[in-house]
Enzyme design. Structure first.
Site, PDB file in Angstrom:
ATOM      1  N   HIS A   1     -25.834  19.746 -44.848  1.00  0.00           N
ATOM      2  CA  HIS A   1     -24.986  19.941 -46.026  1.00  0.00           C
ATOM      3  C   HIS A   1     -25.665  19.448 -47.302  1.00  0.00           C
ATOM      4  O   HIS A   1     -25.417  19.987 -48.378  1.00  0.00           O
ATOM      5  CB  HIS A   1     -23.647  19.218 -45.826  1.00  0.00           C
TER       6      HIS A   1
ATOM      7  N   HIS B   1     -25.341  23.210 -33.500  1.00  0.00           N
ATOM      8  CA  HIS B   1     -24.002  22.922 -32.974  1.00  0.00           C
ATOM      9  C   HIS B   1     -24.036  22.495 -31.516  1.00  0.00           C
ATOM     10  O   HIS B   1     -22.983  22.205 -30.936  1.00  0.00           O
ATOM     11  CB  HIS B   1     -23.107  24.161 -33.110  1.00  0.00           C
TER      12      HIS B   1
END
Length: 427
Positions: free
Chosen positions: A176, A319
């Protein structure tokens, strides 16, 4: 600051002069009307009103406006002067010194130039404030006590060994921080600006990752941007993934990165929605990819940085470690207005792992995606977001999903290359 010191001295001088003036008013008690202390603006001049002055009682007679000495005890002008000194000389300076710091603090804040940083008005941990993290305001790495990249890696490795759940959060923090770049304006990138963006909805849950990195950053001697990039790399390595070398030298940002793209990428498809609606899942509008993007949306978003389909699928493989906040367990009344109450609702939802083993960096993520695509997955073994599913539904993406599921080393090599490019965005 000199002007505030001058204002402080001026106020103090006025207080001293007022006290001196009061001490010279010998007949203050006898000549001034009585005031209600609860309503200072109301003058009370009624017969029979009693008041206390240093334990002495005065009583106004029934026919005059001027208070008269009490029959119980004579009130001399000396007593009145002493009482005025007691009230004005001691009370006013005491109140001044008690309130001066609280009065000058907002004045000093108003005189400062407006801040361009964004910091949430809420703080999940006690070390945070509205003005930003106290350890991140100057964005200056400590000198003389740092241990460099290897020191950060050792600290992160020790941290992950004690709590494997930290690995996914550190990797997400690095992603991010690096990906939030507006290529049109040239703003953003891997610059540590995530510190000022923790209040954004897409960054929910990253407070803890920043919190555990603070002491590591303090002793590491690196910038925040470098610390975050190295921590994400080591989180992968400590979870069983490849060792990823990170080039150092990033500078820390002093303002948040843009949240929205200057020019959205992609177009809405009106033909796929019944009733004349618009399907905009293929449009990239924000600097953080949304969980609802379809395959075209992922390509439009990552294509701005030159990522290939193979690299996009590899980055999605991050993930394989970590968890996400689901809506399972969120009350219905909270779901009805989720857009406005997201911060209140998300903590109520169940934290779900993407894969059955969310603390090991492997290629199991792709294997579970293929099982889901073949409708042969066991319920509860994996939990996916819409953006996860699209890489196995799309034919071009699925080719790489199959390749990574068959060859873990290929996945590791591709992820290493993609992560290196990721943390170099804007650096």
């Amino acid at each position: 600051m000199p002007r505030f010191k001058a204002a402080w001295l001026l106020l103090f001088g006025c207080t001293v002069l007022e006290a001196y003036r009061s001490s010279m008013s010998l007949n203050w008690c006898a000549e001034q009307p009585v005031c209600d202390y609860r309503r200072p603006h109301v003058r009370i001049e009624q017969p029979g009103f009693r008041r206390r002055i240093r334990g002495r009682m005065t009583l106004a007679d029934d026919g005059g406006d001027k208070p008269q000495p009490s029959p119980l005890q004579e009130v001399s002008s000396r007593a009145c002067r002493d009482s005025s000194m007691d009230r004005r000389t001691l009370l006013l300076p005491a109140l001044f010194f008690a309130c001066s710091s609280s009065l000058l603090r907002p004045l000093e804040a108003l005189a400062q130039p407006p801040r361009t940083v964004m910091w949430p008005p809420f703080a999940p941990t006690s070390g945070y404030s509205r003005d930003g993290p106290p350890w991140g305001r100057k964005f200056r790495a400590p000198t003389g006590t740092g241990t460099g990249e290897q020191g950060v890696r050792r600290a992160v490795s020790d941290l992950v060994s004690k709590d494997y759940k930290t690995a996914g959060a550190l990797l997400r923090l690095a992603f991010h921080d690096a990906i939030s770049r507006d290529t049109e304006s040239g703003e953003g990138g891997a610059n540590g600006s995530i510190l000022w963006e923790l209040g954004r909805q897409e960054n929910y849950g990253l407070y803890g990752a920043v919190d555990v990195l603070e002491p590591i950053h303090s002793m590491g001697g690196l910038s925040w941007a470098d610390t975050i990039a190295v921590a994400g790399s080591q989180a992968v390595t400590s979870s069983g993934g490849p060792y990823i070398q990170v080039q150092l030298g990033r500078e820390d940002a002093k303002v948040p990165d843009p949240q929205n793209l200057t020019r959205p990428v992609g177009k809405c498809d009106e033909a796929l929605v019944a009733g004349g609606g618009r399907d905009c899942r293929g449009v990239a509008e924000k600097t953080i990819p949304g969980a609802g993007l379809n395959s075209d949306g992922l390509r439009n978003f990552f294509g701005r940085f030159g990522f290939s389909d193979e690299e996009v699928v590899a980055l999605m493989g991050g993930h394989t470690i970590g968890r996400f906040s689901s809506l399972l367990g969120v009350p219905k009344e909270c779901l009805r207005n989720l857009g406005d109450r997201w911060l209140e609702c998300l903590p109520l939802g169940e934290r779900l792992p993407f894969t059955k083993d969310p603390d090991s960096f492997t290629n199991s993520y792709y294997k579970y995606l293929l099982l889901w695509y073949d409708r042969s997955i066991t319920p509860g073994d994996a939990h996916f977001l819409p953006s996860d599913v699209v890489i196995v539904v799309d034919d071009a993406f699925r080719r790489h999903v199959q390749a990574f599921a068959d060859d873990e080393k290929l996945f590791f090599r591709t992820f290493e290359k993609a992560y290196t490019r990721l943390v170099s965005i804007g650096a």
